[in-house]
Scaffold this active site. Structure first.
Site, PDB file in Angstrom:
ATOM      1  N   SER A  19      15.476   6.326 -37.007  1.00 35.22           N
ATOM      2  CA  SER A  19      15.667   7.522 -36.193  1.00 35.22           C
ATOM      3  C   SER A  19      16.924   8.303 -36.579  1.00 35.22           C
ATOM      4  CB  SER A  19      15.752   7.137 -34.713  1.00 35.22           C
ATOM      5  OG  SER A  19      16.067   8.264 -33.932  1.00 35.22           O
ATOM      6  N   LYS A  70       5.574   4.761 -25.474  1.00 37.33           N
ATOM      7  CA  LYS A  70       5.404   6.061 -24.813  1.00 37.33           C
ATOM      8  C   LYS A  70       4.378   6.043 -23.682  1.00 37.33           C
ATOM      9  CE  LYS A  70       6.900   9.362 -28.322  1.00 37.33           C
ATOM     10  NZ  LYS A  70       6.551  10.601 -29.034  1.00 37.33           N
ATOM     11  N   ASP A 106       7.872  16.571 -26.304  1.00 36.50           N
ATOM     12  CA  ASP A 106       7.269  16.776 -27.620  1.00 36.50           C
ATOM     13  C   ASP A 106       6.517  18.103 -27.692  1.00 36.50           C
ATOM     14  OD1 ASP A 106       8.175  14.449 -28.816  1.00 36.50           O
ATOM     15  OD2 ASP A 106       6.454  13.272 -28.171  1.00 36.50           O
ATOM     16  N   SER A 130      -5.314  13.190 -34.096  1.00 38.84           N
ATOM     17  CA  SER A 130      -5.622  13.107 -32.665  1.00 38.84           C
ATOM     18  C   SER A 130      -4.836  11.991 -31.975  1.00 38.84           C
ATOM     19  CB  SER A 130      -7.127  12.889 -32.463  1.00 38.84           C
ATOM     20  OG  SER A 130      -7.559  11.717 -33.126  1.00 38.84           O
ATOM     21  N   GLY A 131      -3.700  11.635 -32.540  1.00 34.66           N
ATOM     22  CA  GLY A 131      -2.853  10.602 -31.944  1.00 34.66           C
ATOM     23  C   GLY A 131      -1.932  11.162 -30.869  1.00 34.66           C
ATOM     24  N   GLY A 132      -0.844  10.435 -30.593  1.00 41.01           N
ATOM     25  CA  GLY A 132       0.079  10.821 -29.525  1.00 41.01           C
ATOM     26  C   GLY A 132       0.719  12.178 -29.730  1.00 41.01           C
ATOM     27  N   GLY A 265       8.973  19.757 -40.177  1.00 41.74           N
ATOM     28  CA  GLY A 265       8.976  18.884 -39.012  1.00 41.74           C
ATOM     29  C   GLY A 265      10.331  18.740 -38.347  1.00 41.74           C
ATOM     30  N   GLN A 272      12.570  19.264 -29.544  1.00 39.81           N
ATOM     31  CA  GLN A 272      12.251  18.276 -28.508  1.00 39.81           C
ATOM     32  C   GLN A 272      13.516  17.532 -28.092  1.00 39.81           C
ATOM     33  OE1 GLN A 272      12.271  14.719 -28.660  1.00 39.81           O
ATOM     34  NE2 GLN A 272      13.007  14.679 -30.774  1.00 39.81           N
TER      35      GLN A 272
END
Length: 302
Positions: A19, A70, A106, A130-132, A265, A272
């Site tokens: 991170s 999450k 997000d 189509s994920g989180g 990105g 966010q």
């Protein structure tokens, strides 16, 4: 400088070592002279309850939440904001007045990144994955005035499921009756569609915005073949890849070949983070400082 009154904020997930949040938030705290410190906490699934209880007991300000917590963390909190509740996922927690409250920043982060470049009103948006991350973006973008939303995934059933959930979000009583509903811009003629990634070329012909929420091209697979190539794109297209490492993914390189505008990105990551920052501190985040910290770190890594 850490002293007797420093308050702690952190990221919980597994893994968390990759991170960039520590660099981003600690640079912002330093710049504004706020007495907080941001730390990383590698928390295994079986220790999630203990982590939340321990943070409250230690009077922490809050957490960011990443994979794999999450969704599961939502069952451990006292309250949620509207979108986190409807989405069923939390990426930000605030501990305040003896209660824990979950948020999801997000979606707003992704929208702010796009709105730097264009207005979303009446646009056709194609989302890959189509994920989180796709779920957060699709929910938020559906209430941003767009005209068409298309979700493409290798597994068409997953794309269909996310379209179904997004479409039904707009019919939810809690959503429609929310006191903040005037802040949303829902196009009454919003059209939904889904398919497999085999339909990318067809859907991009008249698309305004492409958002890739998949990990394709993420470090260390920097040269992985993108789901959309320059031949599939056009010069009026705006291409947003949520992967932030590397800064310029293979998808964004292909977009540039087609003359399309690109959004890295890092933009969503920063926006966010800025939303979370304000939740914890009540202060507007210094976007430029956060962005410099992220880009400096990524440039050094590269």
């Amino acid at each position: 400088m850490i002293n007797q009154t420093t308050r702690a904020i952190g990221l919980i997930g597994n893994p968390v070592e990759h991170s960039l949040a520590t660099f981003m938030h600690n640079a912002a705290f330093k710049h504004l002279g706020l007495n907080y410190v941001y730390l990383l906490f590698n928390v295994k699934k079986e220790n999630l309850n203990k982590a939340i209880a321990g943070a409250e007991a230690l009077n922490m300000v809050g957490f960011n939440v990443t994979i794999p917590h999450k969704i599961k963390v939502i069952n451990k909190l006292d309250e949620f904001d509207l979108m986190a509740n409807l989405m069923g996922a939390v990426n930000t927690i605030q501990f305040k007045d003896g209660k824990s409250k979950g948020f999801n920043t997000d979606g707003p982060g992704a929208i702010k990144a796009i709105e730097e470049v264009t207005d979303l009103k009446d646009k056709k948006v194609v989302i890959l994955g189509s994920g989180g991350a796709a779920r957060a973006v699709s929910f938020q973008i559906a209430i941003s005035g767009i005209n068409d939303l298309v979700i493409l995934n290798r597994n068409a059933k997953k794309a269909k499921s996310l379209i179904y959930d997004t479409e039904n979000l707009l019919k939810t009583d809690n959503f429609l009756e929310n006191e903040d509903k005037n802040n949303y811009n829902i196009n009454p003629n919003l059209h939904f569609n889904y398919g497999t990634t085999d339909s990318v070329e067809k859907e991009l012909k008249d698309a305004d915005i492409l958002i890739d929420t998949t990990p394709v091209g993420m470090y260390p697979n920097n040269n992985e073949y993108p789901l959309a190539t320059s031949e599939m794109m056009h010069s009026d297209l705006i291409v947003n890849d949520l992967v932030y490492n590397p800064i310029e993914t293979t998808l964004l390189k292909e977009a540039k070949k087609a003359g399309a505008k690109t959004i890295p990105g890092t933009k969503m990551l920063i926006y966010q983070g800025a939303e979370s920052f304000k939740i914890w501190t009540g202060v507007e985040a210094p976007i430029d400082i956060m962005e410099k910290a992220v880009l400096d770190k990524l440039t050094k890594k590269e």
